[in-house]
Design a protein around this motif. Structure first.
Motif, mmCIF file in Angstrom:
data_model
loop_
_atom_site.group_PDB
_atom_site.id
_atom_site.type_symbol
_atom_site.label_atom_id
_atom_site.label_comp_id
_atom_site.label_asym_id
_atom_site.label_seq_id
_atom_site.Cartn_x
_atom_site.Cartn_y
_atom_site.Cartn_z
ATOM 1 N N LYS A 27 -3.174 -1.696 -18.626
ATOM 2 C CA LYS A 27 -2.300 -0.546 -18.863
ATOM 3 C C LYS A 27 -0.963 -0.713 -18.133
ATOM 4 O O LYS A 27 0.102 -0.517 -18.705
ATOM 5 C CB LYS A 27 -3.009 0.733 -18.423
ATOM 6 N N ARG A 28 -1.029 -1.106 -16.857
ATOM 7 C CA ARG A 28 0.201 -1.236 -16.068
ATOM 8 C C ARG A 28 1.026 -2.459 -16.478
ATOM 9 O O ARG A 28 2.252 -2.413 -16.447
ATOM 10 C CB ARG A 28 -0.124 -1.282 -14.583
ATOM 11 N N ALA B 107 1.157 -3.647 -19.549
ATOM 12 C CA ALA B 107 1.788 -3.242 -20.810
ATOM 13 C C ALA B 107 3.003 -2.364 -20.535
ATOM 14 O O ALA B 107 4.057 -2.523 -21.161
ATOM 15 C CB ALA B 107 0.782 -2.523 -21.701
ATOM 16 N N LYS B 108 2.870 -1.449 -19.586
ATOM 17 C CA LYS B 108 3.990 -0.572 -19.228
ATOM 18 C C LYS B 108 5.152 -1.395 -18.648
ATOM 19 O O LYS B 108 6.305 -1.184 -19.011
ATOM 20 C CB LYS B 108 3.529 0.474 -18.222
ATOM 21 N N ALA B 109 4.836 -2.348 -17.771
ATOM 22 C CA ALA B 109 5.870 -3.182 -17.156
ATOM 23 C C ALA B 109 6.570 -4.048 -18.206
ATOM 24 O O ALA B 109 7.781 -4.265 -18.123
ATOM 25 C CB ALA B 109 5.265 -4.066 -16.071
ATOM 26 N N LYS C 157 7.145 -3.262 -21.251
ATOM 27 C CA LYS C 157 7.981 -2.425 -22.114
ATOM 28 C C LYS C 157 9.242 -1.930 -21.417
ATOM 29 O O LYS C 157 10.161 -1.466 -22.068
ATOM 30 C CB LYS C 157 7.186 -1.218 -22.620
ATOM 31 N N GLU C 158 9.270 -2.008 -20.085
ATOM 32 C CA GLU C 158 10.419 -1.518 -19.328
ATOM 33 C C GLU C 158 11.645 -2.354 -19.644
ATOM 34 O O GLU C 158 11.549 -3.566 -19.828
ATOM 35 C CB GLU C 158 10.121 -1.542 -17.830
#
Length: 111
Positions: A101-102, A104-106, A108-109
């Motif tokens: 999850k983290r 994937a978030k990183a 997309k930043e």
């Protein structure tokens, strides 16, 4: 032989294309592992992370070194502890769900 030359030249990237490709690639997030030697749980955690190693740079911090006394005071009973890009991620065991999850978030930043 001369008929192959134009095809080969066409396949070679021009410097501007190489530069554009290099500059547009994002840097990988930093996964920091707070550890000590020996740490069997840390070794187990690193094995679990192996399939994801292409998505981050692993940085290990030995909390027993004098320069890391702040981390020793904070994590001496909790290793392995992981931070992603300087923010707490997880401790004791690897949670693949949290990691994915983290990451994937990183990813997309914005750069």
């Amino acid at each position: 032989m001369l008929t192959l030359l134009p095809k080969l030249l066409h396949q070679i990237k021009t410097p501007s294309r190489v530069l554009r490709t290099t500059c547009s690639q994002r840097s990988l997030p930093i996964l920091t592992l707070f550890t000590k030697d020996p740490c069997p749980l840390c070794e187990e955690a690193k094995e679990m992370l192996e399939p994801y190693r292409h998505r981050f740079v692993l940085q290990e911090v030995d909390i027993t070194l004098p320069e890391n006394s702040v981390w020793y005071d904070r994590y001496k009973y909790d290793i392995p502890v992981f931070h992603l890009n300087g923010q707490f991620l997880m401790m004791h065991r690897v949670s693949i769900a949290v990691l994915e999850k983290r990451l994937a978030k990183a990813e997309k930043e914005p750069v």
